[in-house]
Every structure is written in C-alpha cells, then in structure tokens.
Design an enzyme around this catalytic site. Structure first.
Site, PDB file in Angstrom:
ATOM      1  N   SER A 181      37.937  48.342  33.484  1.00 22.54           N
ATOM      2  CA  SER A 181      37.571  47.088  32.948  1.00 22.54           C
ATOM      3  C   SER A 181      36.889  45.767  31.977  1.00 22.54           C
ATOM      4  CB  SER A 181      38.066  46.535  34.608  1.00 22.54           C
ATOM      5  OG  SER A 181      38.285  44.788  34.394  1.00 22.54           O
ATOM      6  N   GLU A 307      48.959  46.205  35.522  1.00 25.60           N
ATOM      7  CA  GLU A 307      47.425  45.668  35.869  1.00 25.60           C
ATOM      8  C   GLU A 307      47.262  44.608  36.911  1.00 25.60           C
ATOM      9  OE1 GLU A 307      45.412  47.196  34.328  1.00 25.60           O
ATOM     10  OE2 GLU A 307      45.402  47.342  32.621  1.00 25.60           O
ATOM     11  N   HIS A 399      46.118  47.309  38.864  1.00 26.77           N
ATOM     12  CA  HIS A 399      44.493  47.348  38.287  1.00 26.77           C
ATOM     13  C   HIS A 399      43.523  48.366  38.889  1.00 26.77           C
ATOM     14  CE1 HIS A 399      41.438  46.173  35.012  1.00 26.77           C
ATOM     15  NE2 HIS A 399      40.895  45.626  36.183  1.00 26.77           N
TER      16      HIS A 399
END
Length: 492
Positions: A181, A307, A399
C-alpha cells in the site's frame, strides 16, 4: 551482540533459530531542532544498547490490534528492527520492509510484520519506522524543511542497512526493498529517486496506490490543517505540538468526508503522501519508471482482486446508494464515460455500492499496480506480476489480506480479521509457504518462481491458478476499460 556504526546492540534470545534485534535507532529523533528537517545521523552511544523491544512509533491517532499506540512525548521514532538466522550459511540476502497505512498510521511493530518466518527462509529481514502524517509529508513553507521527509527517512534507513547489515550476516549489495500500500508506493518512489540510487537491487510492491500528490494539493492541505484547531500561520507550524497537528489532520479528514463538493478527497480523504516536487521526486513514479528511471531494478508486483472491500469492512467508505452518486464519483476522478457501464456488464446484478468498491479498488490499486509492471517491462526492466485471490468460503481477497501470507504469519491472532475471521486452514498455511518462498527466491536471485513480463501472471489462492481460468478479473475485459485513463499527480 552486534557492532553498528553508532554502537553495540544486543537483541532478544533466539526463537526458532532466529534472533530479533528491535528498536535500533538509525537517525536522530526528528523533533526539536531536527523537526521537519531531513534525517540526521545518529549520535553514537557508549556501552551495549539493549534492543529487545520495538521503538516508539511515530505520531498518529490510530490504535491497531496487537501494536503499540503513539504516546505524546515519544520522540526517538526513527528506529528499525532486524531478524537474522543465527546459523545462516554465509552472507544472506536482505529484505527491507516499509509498512503501509495511508502515510498516516501504522508502524514496524505490527504483528503481521514479524520477520521470523521470512528469516527462516534464509533472509536477513529489516522493518522500519518513518515519519507519518504532517511530520513526514506535510508541506512546510521553509527552505530548511524539505518535502517528502518520510521518504528521506526511508533512504536514511537503507543507508544504515548498507553500512551495518553485514554485522548481522546480510549482504549489503543484495538488498530487496518491499512494501504494501503506502509502503509499496514509497518503495516505487525510491526506485525512481536519484537519492536512493544503488541502495537496493530489487523491489516488491504489494498493492501500490497511486498517484502521488502535486505540490498544489500538499499546500492546500497544509493551509486547511493550519486553520483546523491549531490555528497558526503556516510559517509557525514548527511550534505546534505533534498531537495538535494529529488532531487537526483528523479534523480536516472529517471535513473532506462530509463535503460532497470537495472532489476526490471526499471519497477517501488520504491527505498526506509523496509529493512530485520536481526535485527529490520529479514526477509520479509511474511516469518516471515508464521513462526508464529504474530499468536496472527488478520489480515484483502484486495486488488483491477485491482491494476496496476492506475499506467497507472497517467503515471508511462513502455511501453510494444510487447510480447518481456512482456517476458523481466517476466524474470527480475523471473516469472514462463507458467505464462504469463496463463494470456493470461484468458484474450483473451488482449494486451501485459494489460497483463503486470494484471500480475504486482497481483505480487506486489494481490498475495502478498492473501499469507499474507493464511500464517497467516496456522500459527494459524485469517485472513479475501477481494477484492475490484467496476467496474460499466467502472470504474476500481484500486490501492487506496478502501480507500475513507473504510474511508467513497467518497463525497470529491479530491478523485473524484480515484473513477472513476464521482460523487458517492447512491450505492457507501451504499458501503462506508458497508466498514466503516466492519472496525469498526473488530476494536471493531475482526469481520468484514464474516468468517476467506479461506472459505469465501468478494468481495466489487455495489453490493457485492460472490468470486465464475464468474469473472475470482474469481476462482482458477489465484492463480494456482503463485504456483511455491517464494517471496524473493528484491536485484535489
């Protein structure tokens, strides 16, 4: 006991053949006269420093499961941690991890980043803290206060690795930089920055998020933070306590969230991040990599297939109950007119909200990640592309779900939520073994176990599968919807 350039350190007793040396300072505390400045070399200490606990974490308001919270007054936040096999045969490849957290929260002390399992594969593992939020990325209108201070901290940590990792059994010229990320985008920025040249050989980027900020947005955010509960002139920010800037930043996030007219930041108000300042970071790293800025660095890219569903699960998404709101979202990001309808055709029966989650996840993570791999390949570099799609039993491949698998930490209680809520199965543990082996192979030799380029995409799951096995995300249809979209540094 280990000898570093600033003094001797002693870690914890070995566990499973791996010693952990925690909370090693790599730079001076970034407060007082050092606040908002580039990181400065650590003053040496005398005697042996006991490094058996993680160092203080940078200023933030987040409280994460299993991890320490920030306490006002903690200043020695620029520390790193090393996990090293005690019986490694010869100097070992090194993996350096940059944590994510929207450039605003998180730390190297999170349990899913424990390096023991990776070190057992034959790596020396380093995780690090860096300045977050305003301290690391806020625009400070002073010549002595550079932008991208968080990135400069990461470079300082890599310089520490270059100068000291041999004492822990690592090879200084065989370093792989990894992140997820915000940490992945940080690593990709460093790929393209002259100031980080030669400090690492390879990059692993999981769920890189783009694009970076334009200077005008960084200045706009600073103006709002300076006025939100501080309040001071921008030039006086160095005198504001860190906790006041954290509170002001949270207030600005809430303002953007409540204001539908605030453009892109209304939908996900991440108000800090790397800035394409034209000097330290000349442009968005996607553009720089496409121009060949890092063709000598191997790149391993991964993103998850769902995600943005994590943001739904933690309550950080906007309501999108109608097609009108969905199209407003698309307009705010300048998405091609047919894109939303294209997703609707691929997801028959999906609600406007689920369409929003799918499009936003691909916009921020999936498409950006894929383009990084493609741009690097087109520029003459070696890039490997993979996706994480463990979705059995109703579990979403959202995610952060991939990180505990890649670190081999799926059995840790604190990651249970990230991997779907239930205890890991034998298949999950086997998946973790395959992913840690891929990271170890890539870090050691540049080979994760499949071919570089776009010809082969590894899809991680239980079991793994080929990328053309029928899931609607595996084909060319989704990618084609993005053909006319261009990423540019964010301005609003």
């Amino acid at each position: 006991m280990y000898e570093t350039s600033a003094g001797r350190v002693r870690g914890r007793a070995p566990v499973d053949g791996v010693v952990a040396v925690l909370g090693i300072p790599y730079a001076q505390p970034p407060f007082g006269a050092n606040r908002f400045r580039a990181p400065r070399p650590r003053t040496p200490w005398s005697g042996v420093r006991e490094c058996t606990e993680f160092g203080p974490i940078p200023p933030q308001s987040a409280e994460l499961p299993g991890a320490p919270s920030w306490s006002p007054g903690d200043e020695d936040v620029l520390t790193l941690n090393v996990w090293a096999p005690i019986d490694g045969n010869g100097p070992l490849p090194v993996l350096v991890w940059i944590h994510g957290g929207a450039y605003t929260f998180g730390s190297s002390a999170q349990p899913d980043f424990d390096g023991t399992a990776l070190a057992r594969t034959g790596l020396v593992v380093v995780t690090l803290n860096y300045r977050l939020g305003f301290e690391g990325f806020g625009h400070v209108p002073a010549d002595a206060c550079p932008p991208n201070r968080g990135l400069l901290d990461q470079i300082a940590a890599l310089e520490w690795v270059r100068d000291n990792i041999a004492a822990f059994g690592g090879v200084p010229d065989n370093v792989t930089l990894a992140g997820q990320s915000a940490g992945a985008t940080s690593a990709v920025c460093l790929m393209a920055m002259d100031g980080a040249r030669g400090l690492f050989r390879r990059v692993i980027a999981h769920s890189a998020v783009g694009p970076v900020f334009a200077p005008v947005l960084a200045e706009q955010v600073t103006t709002r933070v300076a006025a939100a509960g501080t309040p001071v002139a921008r030039e006086a920010l160095a005198g504001v306590p860190p906790q006041a800037l954290v509170r002001a930043s949270d207030a600005v996030v809430a303002e953007y969230r409540k204001d539908p007219g605030s453009g892109q930041l209304h939908w996900d108000p991440v108000i800090y991040g790397p800035v394409a300042d034209g000097h330290l970071l000349r442009d968005d790293p996607l553009h720089l990599i496409a121009a060949g800025a890092a063709r000598d660095v191997d790149l391993l890219v991964c993103h998850t297939t769902e995600e943005y569903w994590l943001m739904d699960a933690v309550g950080s998404t906007c309501e999108v109950p109608t097609d009108e709101r969905l199209h407003r979202f698309a307009a705010d990001f300048g998405l091609p007119a047919p894109l939303v309808d294209g997703y609707r055709a691929l997801m028959p029966g999906a609600s406007p909200y689920d369409l929003h989650l799918a499009v936003y996840g691909d916009l921020m993570f999936g498409e950006y990640s894929s383009r990084l791999a493609e741009a690097h390949t087109a520029a003459g570099g070696r890039a490997f592309l993979s996706r994480f799609d463990r979705r059995s039993g109703g579990v979403r491949a959202w995610h952060c779900a991939d990180v505990p698998f890649a670190f081999g930490n799926v059995d840790h209680e604190s990651v249970r939520f990230l991997i779907g809520g239930a205890a890991p199965t034998a298949g999950d543990r086997a998946l973790a073994d395959r992913m840690t082996a891929a990271w170890a192979g890539f870090a050691a030799t540049g080979d994760p176990g499949w071919a570089p380029g776009g010809g082969e995409v590894r899809v991680w799951g239980t079991p793994d599968r080929a990328a053309a096995s029928g899931h609607w995300r595996d084909g060319a249809a989704v990618r084609a919807l993005w053909d006319s979209y261009t990423y540019r540094p964010a301005r609003s």
